[in-house]
Motif scaffolding. Sequence first.
Motif, mmCIF file in Angstrom:
data_model
loop_
_atom_site.group_PDB
_atom_site.id
_atom_site.type_symbol
_atom_site.label_atom_id
_atom_site.label_comp_id
_atom_site.label_asym_id
_atom_site.label_seq_id
_atom_site.Cartn_x
_atom_site.Cartn_y
_atom_site.Cartn_z
ATOM 1 N N ALA A 12 0.829 -1.212 0.000
ATOM 2 C CA ALA A 12 0.000 0.000 0.000
ATOM 3 C C ALA A 12 0.864 1.264 0.000
ATOM 4 O O ALA A 12 1.805 1.385 0.776
ATOM 5 C CB ALA A 12 -0.920 0.005 1.203
ATOM 6 N N TYR A 13 0.506 2.207 -0.854
ATOM 7 C CA TYR A 13 1.145 3.521 -0.915
ATOM 8 C C TYR A 13 0.240 4.556 -0.239
ATOM 9 O O TYR A 13 -0.987 4.551 -0.425
ATOM 10 C CB TYR A 13 1.340 3.962 -2.360
ATOM 11 N N ASP A 14 0.845 5.439 0.552
ATOM 12 C CA ASP A 14 0.150 6.632 1.057
ATOM 13 C C ASP A 14 -1.192 6.280 1.698
ATOM 14 O O ASP A 14 -2.229 6.882 1.410
ATOM 15 C CB ASP A 14 -0.053 7.643 -0.078
ATOM 16 N N SER A 15 -1.190 5.292 2.578
ATOM 17 C CA SER A 15 -2.411 4.791 3.194
ATOM 18 C C SER A 15 -2.291 4.844 4.708
ATOM 19 O O SER A 15 -1.208 5.032 5.263
ATOM 20 C CB SER A 15 -2.692 3.359 2.728
ATOM 21 N N SER A 16 -3.416 4.671 5.414
ATOM 22 C CA SER A 16 -3.371 4.721 6.867
ATOM 23 C C SER A 16 -4.501 3.909 7.482
ATOM 24 O O SER A 16 -5.560 3.716 6.877
ATOM 25 C CB SER A 16 -3.457 6.170 7.371
ATOM 26 N N ILE A 17 -4.247 3.434 8.706
ATOM 27 C CA ILE A 17 -5.227 2.753 9.551
ATOM 28 C C ILE A 17 -5.243 3.526 10.856
ATOM 29 O O ILE A 17 -4.224 3.620 11.549
ATOM 30 C CB ILE A 17 -4.839 1.280 9.777
ATOM 31 N N GLU A 18 -6.398 4.092 11.211
ATOM 32 C CA GLU A 18 -6.446 5.060 12.300
ATOM 33 C C GLU A 18 -7.615 4.812 13.246
ATOM 34 O O GLU A 18 -8.703 4.422 12.833
ATOM 35 C CB GLU A 18 -6.583 6.490 11.732
ATOM 36 N N ASP A 19 -7.367 5.054 14.547
ATOM 37 C CA ASP A 19 -8.418 5.123 15.569
ATOM 38 C C ASP A 19 -9.302 3.875 15.579
ATOM 39 O O ASP A 19 -10.530 3.956 15.515
ATOM 40 C CB ASP A 19 -9.258 6.391 15.368
ATOM 41 N N ILE A 20 -8.650 2.714 15.669
ATOM 42 C CA ILE A 20 -9.343 1.430 15.740
ATOM 43 C C ILE A 20 -9.014 0.764 17.065
ATOM 44 O O ILE A 20 -7.894 0.871 17.582
ATOM 45 C CB ILE A 20 -8.916 0.516 14.569
ATOM 46 N N ARG A 21 -9.998 0.083 17.622
ATOM 47 C CA ARG A 21 -9.826 -0.702 18.839
ATOM 48 C C ARG A 21 -10.009 -2.173 18.510
ATOM 49 O O ARG A 21 -11.038 -2.557 17.957
ATOM 50 C CB ARG A 21 -10.844 -0.269 19.900
ATOM 51 N N PHE A 22 -9.006 -2.974 18.827
ATOM 52 C CA PHE A 22 -9.097 -4.421 18.647
ATOM 53 C C PHE A 22 -9.409 -5.071 19.990
ATOM 54 O O PHE A 22 -8.820 -4.700 21.016
ATOM 55 C CB PHE A 22 -7.774 -4.996 18.131
ATOM 56 N N ARG A 74 5.170 4.897 2.700
ATOM 57 C CA ARG A 74 4.522 6.096 3.271
ATOM 58 C C ARG A 74 3.109 5.769 3.800
ATOM 59 O O ARG A 74 2.146 6.477 3.520
ATOM 60 C CB ARG A 74 4.447 7.223 2.240
ATOM 61 N N SER A 75 3.028 4.709 4.583
ATOM 62 C CA SER A 75 1.752 4.296 5.160
ATOM 63 C C SER A 75 1.882 4.241 6.681
ATOM 64 O O SER A 75 2.969 3.999 7.215
ATOM 65 C CB SER A 75 1.304 2.953 4.584
ATOM 66 N N PHE A 76 0.750 4.412 7.397
ATOM 67 C CA PHE A 76 0.834 4.683 8.827
ATOM 68 C C PHE A 76 -0.300 4.034 9.619
ATOM 69 O O PHE A 76 -1.428 3.924 9.137
ATOM 70 C CB PHE A 76 0.795 6.201 9.074
ATOM 71 N N TYR A 77 0.031 3.620 10.854
ATOM 72 C CA TYR A 77 -0.950 3.327 11.890
ATOM 73 C C TYR A 77 -0.999 4.547 12.812
ATOM 74 O O TYR A 77 0.062 5.036 13.246
ATOM 75 C CB TYR A 77 -0.529 2.126 12.743
ATOM 76 N N GLY A 121 5.227 4.427 9.413
ATOM 77 C CA GLY A 121 5.332 4.656 10.838
ATOM 78 C C GLY A 121 4.101 4.291 11.627
ATOM 79 O O GLY A 121 2.999 4.130 11.087
ATOM 80 N N MET A 122 4.317 4.165 12.956
ATOM 81 C CA MET A 122 3.251 3.970 13.929
ATOM 82 C C MET A 122 3.255 5.175 14.855
ATOM 83 O O MET A 122 4.312 5.551 15.380
ATOM 84 C CB MET A 122 3.475 2.688 14.733
ATOM 85 N N GLU A 123 2.096 5.773 15.069
ATOM 86 C CA GLU A 123 1.989 6.972 15.890
ATOM 87 C C GLU A 123 0.935 6.771 16.979
ATOM 88 O O GLU A 123 -0.223 6.477 16.691
ATOM 89 C CB GLU A 123 1.612 8.175 15.021
ATOM 90 N N GLU A 124 1.362 6.882 18.242
ATOM 91 C CA GLU A 124 0.459 6.840 19.397
ATOM 92 C C GLU A 124 -0.401 5.572 19.407
ATOM 93 O O GLU A 124 -1.588 5.605 19.715
ATOM 94 C CB GLU A 124 -0.417 8.095 19.432
ATOM 95 N N CYS A 125 0.220 4.452 19.077
ATOM 96 C CA CYS A 125 -0.460 3.156 19.113
ATOM 97 C C CYS A 125 -0.115 2.445 20.419
ATOM 98 O O CYS A 125 0.989 2.601 20.950
ATOM 99 C CB CYS A 125 -0.044 2.299 17.925
ATOM 100 N N SER A 126 -1.045 1.648 20.938
ATOM 101 C CA SER A 126 -0.837 0.952 22.202
ATOM 102 C C SER A 126 -1.403 -0.459 22.097
ATOM 103 O O SER A 126 -2.615 -0.645 21.980
ATOM 104 C CB SER A 126 -1.533 1.707 23.341
ATOM 105 N N ILE A 127 -0.513 -1.451 22.124
ATOM 106 C CA ILE A 127 -0.898 -2.845 21.946
ATOM 107 C C ILE A 127 -0.424 -3.649 23.150
ATOM 108 O O ILE A 127 0.750 -3.568 23.541
ATOM 109 C CB ILE A 127 -0.286 -3.433 20.656
ATOM 110 N N GLY A 128 -1.335 -4.430 23.760
ATOM 111 C CA GLY A 128 -0.953 -5.189 24.943
ATOM 112 C C GLY A 128 -1.703 -6.495 25.085
ATOM 113 O O GLY A 128 -2.647 -6.795 24.356
ATOM 114 N N ASN A 129 -1.218 -7.291 26.048
ATOM 115 C CA ASN A 129 -1.854 -8.543 26.450
ATOM 116 C C ASN A 129 -1.860 -9.614 25.357
ATOM 117 O O ASN A 129 -2.804 -10.387 25.238
ATOM 118 C CB ASN A 129 -3.278 -8.289 26.946
#
Length: 377
Positions: free
Chosen positions: A251-261, A281-284, A311-319
């Motif tokens: 993926a070019y110039d794409s993003s995945i944002e503000d999702i809760r798993f 140039r794609s981002f979480y 890049g990943m920006e302000e992502c939080s993954i746990g457990n």
Amino acid sequence: MTSATGVFKTSDVGKKIRVMGAASPYLETTIAAFVNATTVTLATVASTTVANANYVYWLTDNGPLLTSFLAKFAQTGFTVQIPAGVFVFETTVNVPSSIVIAGTPRTTLVGDIPDPSNTGNPALSIFYATVVTGGPTLHIAAPVVVGSKKLTIDAITGLSVGDFIQVNHYNSATLIELRETTYQIFAITTVGSVFELTVDRPVLFNFLYDPDPAKSSTVVRCSSIPTRIRFIGNGLVVTGSCNRYLEFLGAYDSSIEDIRFNPFLGEARILLASFDNGSVRSFYRRVVTDGFAWSSNITGGLTFESSEKCGMEECSIGNLPLGNALQFWDCQECFALNCSGYSCGIGITFTKNSNGNYACDSCKVIGGSFDGNTNIG
């Protein structure tokens, strides 16, 4: 079964229904008979008596409908809004380029996509976009100079200026995976018996060259690549079972944002999400897990594979007990900014594919927290 909020109708007979807590972790069966708007008879008896179940819903596969709807707005940049509600996907949604998919805090997407042969196929995701290739297989025909915009190949059959090509480090002789990406051709120059391509950006991967073409990296024309896909959850929840929840390959110039798993209605079997081989140039952004405990089966959280300038920006993954929260595999010039990985096997990793002999270059971590993991931060 009685649901005070249900709006059952006669046409629901035969549909699949899922009742949380009526079995472990839920009872999935079919509606055998319609009684009235709030009551139906189920084909399977509950093994556990349950009242006030958190989730009771009957399953309609939304995959084909959403795929068809998104296709109508491909290449437009339009926003397709998934409204509040619970939406089940038994088949994968194919995501076209130049589109925005948006949710709401009250939207829940549930995967129910099996992999009976345990192939691990990344296409068995809820949302999927990929590079499409075709035409003859060509080969790198001279050593690659990292940092230049030149690639030398042995033939240009089917290629023209303006085309995209996919260069794949893998070949049957070395079995080295990853190190695969796409470039756009800006110029073609004949140099003796080979052809020099000028491409859209500096080449950051040291692709294989060998005098024996069978041992060199391959080159093939792309008929399409995923570009400008934005998945903006606005707090949307993704749960259920599939191999990966979101898989965007190349993926070019794409993003995945503000999702809760979360794993409340099942778990991804391998990864939460991946920008896979060749993403640029794609981002979480602000992608999180909800704090629930996952099983030991899932191997990773958010992943970049063979990606550049991502890049990943302000992502939080746990457990994820045995998984890596944030993963960068064979990446170039990528970063994690103010992210966290906690209560996992590893908080963040920059590494190589398991059978590769390269890893990541020029990547960085800026801020964030990676404490409390089983192995290392």
